[in-house]
Design an enzyme around this catalytic site. Structure first.
Site, PDB file in Angstrom:
ATOM      1  N   TYR A  19       0.833  -1.203   0.000  1.00 30.18           N
ATOM      2  CA  TYR A  19       0.000   0.000   0.000  1.00 30.18           C
ATOM      3  C   TYR A  19       0.865   1.249   0.000  1.00 30.18           C
ATOM      4  O   TYR A  19       2.049   1.227   0.332  1.00 30.18           O
ATOM      5  CB  TYR A  19      -0.961   0.005   1.191  1.00 30.18           C
ATOM      6  CG  TYR A  19      -0.333   0.273   2.538  1.00 30.18           C
ATOM      7  CD1 TYR A  19      -0.198   1.582   3.020  1.00 30.18           C
ATOM      8  CD2 TYR A  19       0.124  -0.773   3.341  1.00 30.18           C
ATOM      9  CE1 TYR A  19       0.376   1.828   4.266  1.00 30.18           C
ATOM     10  CE2 TYR A  19       0.690  -0.533   4.582  1.00 30.18           C
ATOM     11  CZ  TYR A  19       0.817   0.775   5.038  1.00 30.18           C
ATOM     12  OH  TYR A  19       1.383   1.021   6.267  1.00 30.18           O
ATOM     13  N   CYS A  20       0.232   2.362  -0.399  1.00 31.49           N
ATOM     14  CA  CYS A  20       0.872   3.680  -0.377  1.00 31.49           C
ATOM     15  C   CYS A  20      -0.242   4.716  -0.221  1.00 31.49           C
ATOM     16  O   CYS A  20      -1.363   4.375   0.132  1.00 31.49           O
ATOM     17  CB  CYS A  20       1.711   3.913  -1.636  1.00 31.49           C
ATOM     18  SG  CYS A  20       0.760   3.853  -3.172  1.00 31.49           S
ATOM     19  N   THR A  21       0.049   5.962  -0.502  1.00 33.02           N
ATOM     20  CA  THR A  21      -0.925   7.034  -0.262  1.00 33.02           C
ATOM     21  C   THR A  21      -2.155   6.920  -1.152  1.00 33.02           C
ATOM     22  O   THR A  21      -3.290   6.894  -0.678  1.00 33.02           O
ATOM     23  CB  THR A  21      -0.269   8.407  -0.469  1.00 33.02           C
ATOM     24  OG1 THR A  21       0.887   8.499   0.353  1.00 33.02           O
ATOM     25  CG2 THR A  21      -1.235   9.532  -0.119  1.00 33.02           C
TER      26      THR A  21
ATOM     27  N   ILE B 192      -4.296   4.476   0.701  1.00 30.53           N
ATOM     28  CA  ILE B 192      -4.849   4.841   2.010  1.00 30.53           C
ATOM     29  C   ILE B 192      -6.069   5.747   1.862  1.00 30.53           C
ATOM     30  O   ILE B 192      -7.065   5.603   2.575  1.00 30.53           O
ATOM     31  CB  ILE B 192      -3.776   5.545   2.856  1.00 30.53           C
ATOM     32  CG1 ILE B 192      -2.594   4.610   3.101  1.00 30.53           C
ATOM     33  CG2 ILE B 192      -4.355   6.041   4.183  1.00 30.53           C
ATOM     34  CD1 ILE B 192      -1.332   5.333   3.528  1.00 30.53           C
TER      35      ILE B 192
END
Length: 350
Positions: free
Chosen positions: A199-201, A228
């Protein structure tokens, strides 16, 4: 020929934006697709965005587009329609709407052509960036968090992870995405039989990272759809527990969106609980660090006594001292090493 870049000072543009009465919405989006002529695409999009009063940061490359923008609320639907009609590859594209937002995130439109929309350092011609891991939606993310066979991998920078992350997520200790990719493979090699959730932003980094992991022999790879931002939005809409802890760092004037009430970081100067990032007020430093209100007052927004003293000097003397110092990317370097060196923080990776 219209002017396809900004000619007005940042200070004036910021003042204009803050004086606006119309609300704005912060939107981010990305898409990996082939752009034959990035410069022509950039120029056409610049004119379209300018006509709609859009500010923000947009990168284009042969591999696609990556954008974080501020759109007048009355123009959001028009923007959506025009973007979807611009290229068939963009039709129906998911737009991530900011969670905590007054729309005052940008005040100038910067649109640049780059070699890659995310600097990954990959030069393997056999790498297929389209062979990505499967998407996970909010409910599936929560189920995976309860799965003892799953490992969550945070593909963001150290300063992003520090203020917020998923429960028990693994941090990849590196200063750049291009450094993280080989390190992730190395760190997870002994867990190749596990379910890998990346995952990332907003999704752009973890999507490419998932393809890189599959390229390196990992078969059970997922990534969170929309990152996110989308996860938190959908979880709230669906009444699901939000399992992200703390704040989501964002790359605009806000520097963060509150996801949960927990504060998991500390002021880099006094150690008090705090997760508010700032840049050192000394223009010759500009260090990104976490500072509590008491230290902000004590150090006048600076990262150190030295920077505080320099900020108090006459402008001419400040400029003279800055002359000949490290410039450009070095001044804006966000590495853990520079942060630790400036503030005397022990390196947790050593």
């Amino acid at each position: 020929m219209p002017v396809l870049h900004n000619r007005i000072s940042n200070d004036e543009l910021k003042a204009r934006m803050l004086a606006e009465s119309e609300p704005r919405t912060t939107i981010s989006f990305y898409k990996y697709f082939t752009i034959v002529s990035p410069q022509q695409t950039r120029d056409a999009l610049y004119q379209m965005f300018t006509a709609l009063g859009i500010f923000g940061r947009v990168y284009l490359a042969h591999e696609g587009i990556n954008a974080q923008i501020s759109v007048p609320q009355s123009k959001v639907e028009t923007f959506r329609q025009q973007l979807y009609a611009f290229d068939p590859a963009l039709d129906g594209l998911r737009l991530n709407i900011a969670l905590e937002d007054d729309g005052k995130s940008f005040w100038v439109l910067r649109m640049k052509v780059r070699d890659r929309i995310v600097a990954d350092g990959i030069d393997d011609p056999s790498f297929d960036a389209s062979n990505v891991g499967a998407y996970l939606k909010a409910a599936e993310v929560n189920a995976m968090l309860d799965d003892p066979d799953a490992i969550f991998i945070d593909m963001r920078n150290h300063y992003e992870y520090e203020v917020g992350h998923f429960e028990n997520a693994l941090e990849i200790p590196a200063d750049t995405f291009r450094e993280q990719l080989p390190k992730a493979v190395e760190m997870l090699r002994e867990h190749a039989d596990k379910k890998i959730v990346m995952y990332c932003t907003g999704g752009i980094r973890c999507e490419k990272a998932s393809a890189w992991m599959k390229h390196n022999g990992f078969n059970k790879v997922w990534h969170i759809e929309g990152g996110i931002i989308e996860y938190a939005r959908r979880a709230r809409e669906q009444g699901l527990p939000v399992r992200f802890i703390g704040k989501n760092f964002v790359f605009d004037e806000r520097m963060g969106e509150r996801i949960s009430d927990e504060v998991i970081a500390h002021c880099h100067q006094c150690g008090a609980l705090c997760d508010s990032h700032t840049n050192c007020k000394n223009a010759g430093c500009h260090l990104l660090f976490i500072q509590c209100p008491l230290c902000a007052s004590k150090f006048n927004g600076c990262c150190s006594e030295q920077c505080c003293e320099e900020l108090a000097l006459p402008e001419d003397e400040q400029r003279r001292r800055r002359a000949g110092r490290e410039k450009g990317n070095k001044i804006f370097n966000k590495s853990r090493g520079r942060l630790n060196s400036k503030l005397g923080i022990p390196d947790p990776t050593e």
